[in-house]
Write a protein that holds these residues in place. Structure first.
Motif, PDB file in Angstrom:
ATOM      1  N   SER A 206       0.827  -1.203   0.000  1.00 34.67           N
ATOM      2  CA  SER A 206       0.000   0.000   0.000  1.00 34.67           C
ATOM      3  C   SER A 206       0.871   1.266   0.000  1.00 34.67           C
ATOM      4  N   PHE A 207       0.457   2.244  -0.808  1.00 35.55           N
ATOM      5  CA  PHE A 207       1.186   3.507  -0.923  1.00 35.55           C
ATOM      6  C   PHE A 207       0.215   4.687  -0.934  1.00 35.55           C
ATOM      7  N   ASP A 208       0.767   5.857  -0.630  1.00 37.34           N
ATOM      8  CA  ASP A 208      -0.022   7.086  -0.771  1.00 37.34           C
ATOM      9  C   ASP A 208      -0.087   7.533  -2.229  1.00 37.34           C
ATOM     10  N   THR A 209       0.988   7.279  -2.968  1.00 32.72           N
ATOM     11  CA  THR A 209       1.033   7.649  -4.378  1.00 32.72           C
ATOM     12  C   THR A 209       2.055   6.774  -5.087  1.00 32.72           C
ATOM     13  N   VAL A 210       1.888   6.642  -6.406  1.00 29.54           N
ATOM     14  CA  VAL A 210       2.798   5.821  -7.214  1.00 29.54           C
ATOM     15  C   VAL A 210       3.246   6.624  -8.426  1.00 29.54           C
ATOM     16  N   TYR A 211       4.557   6.545  -8.705  1.00 30.39           N
ATOM     17  CA  TYR A 211       5.144   7.177  -9.888  1.00 30.39           C
ATOM     18  C   TYR A 211       5.594   6.092 -10.872  1.00 30.39           C
ATOM     19  N   PRO A 212       4.968   5.978 -12.038  1.00 25.16           N
ATOM     20  CA  PRO A 212       5.525   5.104 -13.071  1.00 25.16           C
ATOM     21  C   PRO A 212       6.792   5.735 -13.652  1.00 25.16           C
ATOM     22  N   ALA A 213       7.870   4.988 -13.687  1.00 27.14           N
ATOM     23  CA  ALA A 213       9.126   5.453 -14.297  1.00 27.14           C
ATOM     24  C   ALA A 213       9.452   4.506 -15.437  1.00 27.14           C
ATOM     25  N   LEU A 214       8.576   4.500 -16.426  1.00 26.73           N
ATOM     26  CA  LEU A 214       8.648   3.542 -17.529  1.00 26.73           C
ATOM     27  C   LEU A 214       9.182   4.166 -18.806  1.00 26.73           C
ATOM     28  N   GLY A 215       9.549   5.440 -18.733  1.00 28.13           N
ATOM     29  CA  GLY A 215      10.072   6.122 -19.908  1.00 28.13           C
ATOM     30  C   GLY A 215       8.968   6.759 -20.731  1.00 28.13           C
ATOM     31  N   SER A 216       9.328   7.273 -21.885  1.00 33.68           N
ATOM     32  CA  SER A 216       8.377   7.937 -22.772  1.00 33.68           C
ATOM     33  C   SER A 216       8.786   7.702 -24.220  1.00 33.68           C
ATOM     34  N   ASP A 217       7.860   7.986 -25.126  1.00 35.90           N
ATOM     35  CA  ASP A 217       8.099   7.825 -26.559  1.00 35.90           C
ATOM     36  C   ASP A 217       7.839   9.157 -27.246  1.00 35.90           C
ATOM     37  N   SER A 218       8.799   9.612 -28.031  1.00 40.06           N
ATOM     38  CA  SER A 218       8.651  10.877 -28.736  1.00 40.06           C
ATOM     39  C   SER A 218       7.678  10.739 -29.897  1.00 40.06           C
ATOM     40  N   ASN A 219       6.886  11.772 -30.100  1.00 43.45           N
ATOM     41  CA  ASN A 219       6.013  11.843 -31.268  1.00 43.45           C
ATOM     42  C   ASN A 219       6.830  12.408 -32.433  1.00 43.45           C
ATOM     43  N   ASP A 220       7.711  11.583 -32.968  1.00 41.15           N
ATOM     44  CA  ASP A 220       8.710  12.067 -33.920  1.00 41.15           C
ATOM     45  C   ASP A 220       8.468  11.623 -35.358  1.00 41.15           C
ATOM     46  N   ALA A 221       7.273  11.093 -35.647  1.00 35.95           N
ATOM     47  CA  ALA A 221       7.016  10.559 -36.984  1.00 35.95           C
ATOM     48  C   ALA A 221       7.188  11.625 -38.062  1.00 35.95           C
ATOM     49  N   LEU A 222       6.666  12.820 -37.834  1.00 37.96           N
ATOM     50  CA  LEU A 222       6.785  13.884 -38.834  1.00 37.96           C
ATOM     51  C   LEU A 222       8.239  14.310 -39.002  1.00 37.96           C
ATOM     52  N   ALA A 223       8.948  14.434 -37.895  1.00 41.77           N
ATOM     53  CA  ALA A 223      10.358  14.825 -37.951  1.00 41.77           C
ATOM     54  C   ALA A 223      11.174  13.803 -38.727  1.00 41.77           C
ATOM     55  N   GLN A 224      10.913  12.523 -38.468  1.00 39.61           N
ATOM     56  CA  GLN A 224      11.632  11.465 -39.175  1.00 39.61           C
ATOM     57  C   GLN A 224      11.301  11.488 -40.666  1.00 39.61           C
ATOM     58  N   ALA A 225      10.017  11.679 -41.000  1.00 38.64           N
ATOM     59  CA  ALA A 225       9.608  11.708 -42.402  1.00 38.64           C
ATOM     60  C   ALA A 225      10.226  12.885 -43.147  1.00 38.64           C
ATOM     61  N   LEU A 226      10.441  13.989 -42.438  1.00 39.04           N
ATOM     62  CA  LEU A 226      11.042  15.173 -43.045  1.00 39.04           C
ATOM     63  C   LEU A 226      12.570  15.071 -43.116  1.00 39.04           C
ATOM     64  N   GLY A 227      13.122  14.021 -42.535  1.00 38.22           N
ATOM     65  CA  GLY A 227      14.562  13.819 -42.579  1.00 38.22           C
ATOM     66  C   GLY A 227      15.341  14.752 -41.686  1.00 38.22           C
ATOM     67  N   LEU A 228      14.703  15.235 -40.620  1.00 42.51           N
ATOM     68  CA  LEU A 228      15.391  16.148 -39.714  1.00 42.51           C
ATOM     69  C   LEU A 228      16.460  15.417 -38.915  1.00 42.51           C
ATOM     70  N   GLN A 229      17.527  16.117 -38.604  1.00 43.17           N
ATOM     71  CA  GLN A 229      18.567  15.540 -37.748  1.00 43.17           C
ATOM     72  C   GLN A 229      18.009  15.379 -36.343  1.00 43.17           C
ATOM     73  N   MET A 230      18.249  14.200 -35.768  1.00 41.56           N
ATOM     74  CA  MET A 230      17.746  13.914 -34.428  1.00 41.56           C
ATOM     75  C   MET A 230      18.906  13.911 -33.438  1.00 41.56           C
ATOM     76  N   GLY A 231      18.592  14.224 -32.202  1.00 44.62           N
ATOM     77  CA  GLY A 231      19.599  14.219 -31.150  1.00 44.62           C
ATOM     78  C   GLY A 231      19.130  13.364 -29.989  1.00 44.62           C
ATOM     79  N   ASP A 232      20.061  12.767 -29.258  1.00 46.01           N
ATOM     80  CA  ASP A 232      19.735  11.927 -28.113  1.00 46.01           C
ATOM     81  C   ASP A 232      18.769  10.807 -28.506  1.00 46.01           C
ATOM     82  N   GLY A 233      18.925  10.314 -29.717  1.00 46.48           N
ATOM     83  CA  GLY A 233      18.137   9.168 -30.141  1.00 46.48           C
ATOM     84  C   GLY A 233      16.777   9.481 -30.717  1.00 46.48           C
ATOM     85  N   CYS A 234      15.961  10.278 -29.984  1.00 47.39           N
ATOM     86  CA  CYS A 234      14.573  10.437 -30.415  1.00 47.39           C
ATOM     87  C   CYS A 234      14.072  11.879 -30.350  1.00 47.39           C
ATOM     88  N   CYS A 235      14.922  12.819 -30.012  1.00 41.44           N
ATOM     89  CA  CYS A 235      14.521  14.223 -29.945  1.00 41.44           C
ATOM     90  C   CYS A 235      15.059  14.967 -31.162  1.00 41.44           C
TER      91      CYS A 235
END
Length: 290
Positions: A206-235
């Protein structure tokens, strides 16, 4: 919204396409956004900004851009029932948090009651002295649990799948008094004021609150399609003026590598909008030759 406000006040024609999935909408109430000492909810903040942008002439469109074609001097953005032509683009597509397997209504209610939280930078203060569970048996979970140690000495790291914590991190957690639950986490049950973590062997914590630390996914489909240079993998990689690798495309907010905070995104947007305006002025011969 910040970029739209700035650009409209620069007398630029601006269209904002929003599919209604901003992470800001998850915020029940933020107490660390400057200027709101009593806090402000994400829906309220975005609503105010929409009113402000429209006041200066920005077009706010409900929809989603699925494809962008780069032409000689313009871009054509398309989506269902949508076709826009523009000289420049500002991508502020953000990221999505990876969530535990919880239905949307339960997830929303848990957020509203502070039983589920995603941003210790934003709301760790509100968890001061509480019993906190952190979901994530890897380096992300370790980092989040250690950050939350600022606020509480009652923290348990819950394994989401395999526990992948090396000896150095185990020593770090042990020194900080953070417990590692080796038994695999199965799910969450939300009561009136507490949240229960179910483990696969039937144990309940039992807890008062829970933090999921599961990471996140960038909404980078448009950036990838446009051929933009990416940094740190997904930004999207940008310079100090929020320019991307394409001279007519700019980026701001959580899609750019930085601290994921509203105030940071607003700063990005102010810089990007001003740079965009000045770049167009230069293109149109409205500035002095350098």
């Amino acid at each position: 919204m910040t970029a739209a406000i700035y650009l409209s006040r620069y007398h630029r024609r601006v269209a904002v396409v929003d599919d209604g999935n901003s992470r800001a909408l998850w915020i029940p109430i933020s107490h660390n956004h400057a200027g709101f000492p009593d806090g402000i909810g994400g829906t309220d903040l975005l609503g105010r900004m929409r009113v402000q942008a429209k006041r200066y002439g920005a077009r706010l469109l409900n929809g989603r851009v699925d494809a962008i074609e780069a032409g000689q001097d313009c871009f054509l953005a398309r989506g269902e029932g949508l076709a826009l032509e523009a000289r420049t683009l500002l991508l502020a597509t953000g990221t999505k948090n990876r969530r535990p397997n919880i239905n949307l209504a339960t997830h929303r209610a848990a957020l509203d009651r502070g039983l589920l939280r995603y941003c210790p930078v934003c709301d760790g203060f509100e968890a001061t002295g509480q019993a906190i569970g952190v979901i994530g048996g890897d380096v992300r979970g370790v980092m989040e649990a250690m950050f939350l140690r600022t606020y509480s000495d009652d923290i348990t790291l819950l394994a989401a799948g395999r526990v992948e914590i090396d000896e150095d991190d185990r020593t770090l957690l042990g020194t900080a008094g953070i417990r590692i639950e080796e038994r695999s986490f199965e799910g969450l049950d939300f009561g009136e004021n507490r949240v229960t973590a179910r483990l696969q062997d039937g144990t309940r914590l039992s807890f008062d609150t829970v933090y999921p630390a599961l990471g996140s996914d960038s909404n980078d489909a448009l950036a990838q399609a446009l051929g933009l240079q990416m940094g740190d993998g997904c930004c999207i990689a940008v310079d100090q003026k929020q320019r991307t690798s394409h001279e007519s495309i700019y980026a701001a907010g959580d899609i750019v590598y930085a601290l994921d905070q509203i105030s940071v995104a607003m700063g990005h947007a102010a810089i990007a909008a001003t740079t965009l305006h000045n770049d167009l002025r230069a293109r149109d011969g409205q500035t002095r030759a350098s």
